[in-house]
Scaffold this motif. Sequence first.
Motif, short mmCIF file in Angstrom:
data_model
loop_
_atom_site.label_atom_id
_atom_site.label_comp_id
_atom_site.label_asym_id
_atom_site.label_seq_id
_atom_site.Cartn_x
_atom_site.Cartn_y
_atom_site.Cartn_z
N PRO A 87 0.99 -0.81 0.00
CA PRO A 87 -0.27 -0.39 -0.06
C PRO A 87 0.93 1.09 0.09
O PRO A 87 1.87 1.64 1.05
CB PRO A 87 -0.58 -0.03 1.28
N VAL A 88 0.25 2.09 -0.73
CA VAL A 88 0.86 3.35 -0.61
C VAL A 88 1.06 4.12 0.59
O VAL A 88 1.93 5.23 1.01
CB VAL A 88 -0.02 4.53 -1.83
N ASP A 89 0.11 3.95 2.36
CA ASP A 89 0.23 4.34 3.44
C ASP A 89 0.98 3.56 3.67
O ASP A 89 0.77 3.56 5.01
CB ASP A 89 -0.94 4.48 3.31
N TYR B 118 -3.01 8.63 -7.28
CA TYR B 118 -4.22 8.85 -6.17
C TYR B 118 -3.97 10.71 -6.14
O TYR B 118 -3.36 11.09 -6.38
CB TYR B 118 -3.27 8.87 -5.09
N LEU B 119 -5.64 11.03 -5.81
CA LEU B 119 -6.02 12.78 -5.00
C LEU B 119 -6.24 12.09 -4.06
O LEU B 119 -8.42 11.84 -3.50
CB LEU B 119 -6.44 12.79 -6.25
N HIS B 120 -6.02 13.28 -2.73
CA HIS B 120 -6.09 13.05 -2.16
C HIS B 120 -6.91 11.90 -1.03
O HIS B 120 -8.13 11.68 -0.45
CB HIS B 120 -7.26 13.90 -1.39
N GLY B 121 -6.02 11.03 -1.24
CA GLY B 121 -6.66 9.54 -0.34
C GLY B 121 -7.27 8.67 -1.94
O GLY B 121 -7.53 7.53 -1.55
N LYS C 288 -7.74 6.31 -5.09
CA LYS C 288 -7.43 5.78 -5.76
C LYS C 288 -8.21 5.69 -7.19
O LYS C 288 -8.99 5.43 -6.64
CB LYS C 288 -6.50 4.58 -5.46
N PHE C 289 -7.38 5.92 -8.32
CA PHE C 289 -8.20 5.93 -9.76
C PHE C 289 -7.66 5.33 -10.72
O PHE C 289 -6.47 5.45 -10.85
CB PHE C 289 -7.90 7.34 -9.86
N TYR C 290 -8.32 4.83 -11.44
CA TYR C 290 -7.47 3.65 -12.74
C TYR C 290 -7.09 5.08 -13.70
O TYR C 290 -8.33 5.89 -13.67
CB TYR C 290 -8.29 2.90 -13.44
N VAL C 291 -6.15 4.60 -14.30
CA VAL C 291 -6.06 6.54 -15.26
C VAL C 291 -5.35 5.78 -16.58
O VAL C 291 -4.49 4.75 -16.26
CB VAL C 291 -5.16 7.37 -15.23
N ASP C 292 -5.23 6.14 -17.33
CA ASP C 292 -4.43 5.92 -18.96
C ASP C 292 -3.93 6.53 -19.89
O ASP C 292 -4.70 8.34 -19.53
CB ASP C 292 -4.86 4.31 -19.77
N GLU C 293 -4.15 6.89 -21.29
CA GLU C 293 -3.49 8.03 -22.18
C GLU C 293 -4.62 8.61 -22.24
O GLU C 293 -4.43 9.62 -22.23
CB GLU C 293 -2.54 7.93 -23.02
N ARG C 294 -6.10 7.90 -22.08
CA ARG C 294 -6.95 8.30 -22.31
C ARG C 294 -7.50 9.72 -21.73
O ARG C 294 -8.36 10.91 -21.64
CB ARG C 294 -8.80 7.99 -22.68
N VAL C 295 -6.94 9.99 -20.29
CA VAL C 295 -7.30 11.11 -19.25
C VAL C 295 -5.87 11.59 -18.43
O VAL C 295 -5.02 11.21 -19.27
CB VAL C 295 -8.19 10.51 -18.50
N ILE C 296 -5.89 12.81 -18.68
CA ILE C 296 -4.53 13.95 -18.02
C ILE C 296 -5.22 12.75 -16.65
O ILE C 296 -5.86 11.99 -15.87
CB ILE C 296 -5.43 15.08 -17.39
N VAL C 297 -3.81 13.06 -16.11
CA VAL C 297 -3.29 12.38 -14.95
C VAL C 297 -4.33 13.12 -13.64
O VAL C 297 -3.47 14.61 -13.18
CB VAL C 297 -1.74 12.16 -14.56
N PRO C 298 -5.27 12.89 -12.28
CA PRO C 298 -5.89 13.59 -12.08
C PRO C 298 -4.70 14.17 -11.38
O PRO C 298 -3.88 14.42 -10.41
CB PRO C 298 -6.93 11.87 -10.81
N ARG C 299 -5.35 15.62 -11.06
CA ARG C 299 -4.62 16.61 -9.82
C ARG C 299 -5.40 17.62 -9.74
O ARG C 299 -6.23 18.14 -11.13
CB ARG C 299 -3.10 17.19 -10.71
N SER C 300 -5.74 18.53 -8.57
CA SER C 300 -6.71 19.37 -9.38
C SER C 300 -5.94 20.52 -7.99
O SER C 300 -6.51 19.18 -6.60
CB SER C 300 -7.69 19.09 -9.20
N PHE C 301 -6.65 21.77 -7.91
CA PHE C 301 -6.42 22.46 -6.91
C PHE C 301 -8.09 22.07 -6.35
O PHE C 301 -8.25 22.67 -5.02
CB PHE C 301 -6.41 24.00 -7.45
N ILE C 302 -8.51 21.64 -7.16
CA ILE C 302 -10.03 22.50 -6.61
C ILE C 302 -10.68 21.19 -6.11
O ILE C 302 -11.28 21.01 -4.91
CB ILE C 302 -10.97 22.08 -7.71
N GLY C 303 -9.87 19.85 -5.96
CA GLY C 303 -10.53 18.95 -5.11
C GLY C 303 -10.34 18.76 -3.21
O GLY C 303 -11.13 18.10 -3.04
N GLU C 304 -9.66 19.60 -2.89
CA GLU C 304 -9.96 19.68 -1.18
C GLU C 304 -10.83 20.59 -1.15
O GLU C 304 -11.88 20.68 0.44
CB GLU C 304 -8.62 20.16 -0.88
N LEU C 305 -11.24 21.36 -1.54
CA LEU C 305 -12.16 22.50 -2.07
C LEU C 305 -13.69 21.17 -2.23
O LEU C 305 -14.43 21.39 -1.20
CB LEU C 305 -12.81 23.21 -2.98
N VAL C 306 -13.33 20.65 -2.96
CA VAL C 306 -14.85 19.31 -3.10
C VAL C 306 -15.16 18.85 -1.32
O VAL C 306 -15.44 18.28 -1.02
CB VAL C 306 -15.10 18.36 -4.40
#
Length: 291
Positions: free
Chosen positions: A44-46, A85-88, A90-108
């Motif tokens: 685990p990453v943690d 990983y974003l704010h704990g 875990k998401f599946y990603v590949d080249e069809r989407v940008i890698v999850p990263r966001s200033f807005i995530g913590e506001l959500v």
Amino acid sequence: MNTFEQAVEAAEKHLLKANLFYGHGMGDAYDEAVYAALYCAKLPVDEDIDWEAQYPSAAFLKLSELINARCQTKKPLAYLTREAYLHGYKFYVDERVIVPRSFIGELVLDGFAPWVNPDKVTDVLELCTGSGCLAIMAADTFHNAHIDAIDIDNAALEVAQLNVKDYNLSERISLIKSDLYQAIAHQAKQYDIIFSNPPYVNSESMSNLPSEYLAEPHIALAGGQDGMDLVRTIVNQAAPLLKPNGILVVEIGNEYAHANAAFKQLPLVWLDTSGADNAVFLLTRADLERL
């Protein structure tokens, strides 16, 4: 056999020799080396790392292959591991989407406090959902809400569907193919919150992106000459789709000056995040009705 510490040191040393950019969830070569070592050892990453523990030979071989691929392709590490990983979360990603990263995530995750009462939020709209990461976090935060998550790209929606299904949220998140508001513009439904992390990179910045960003879908990054092409539409057409006390929240990253210039007639409220205090703005429906 190497210790865990030696495995990480070897990976970091290799990464440092390459001309790499770290902007996809990892701060530097050391962070990537630690994550890669955990991933290859199926930990685990943690995980609390025992630095003196023996690092398995099979994992070390896999780690060497992964780090070689990172250096040779200059793709974000998330594309090679197929996870981010974003704010704990875990998401599946590949080249069809940008890698999850966001200033807005913590506001959500903070429920956009103090602008709304999370318990009273029943309808949320996300534009440009990509991997669906923020929509999933919104569903987790606003327990009484249904989330409509829009993207223009079928390929991105396929990835979002994988993540929504993985979090068992198919009944609470509707994935909709649309060019921003087009598919929902004439519906009677209104939203408590509309939020978006849209493509906002200006054309000059696009021409100077590192290889890691060039590996991501161009459609998910490019925002036109000043970065505000999609943001203008998001702002200008939001009011009718918001409830009377509804809010619009938009991330614009490093485009603070361009956003202020584009919307100088509007009272943009800039929201503080741990990464910046001028990367996300908020407008109420009452503000938007001034347009």
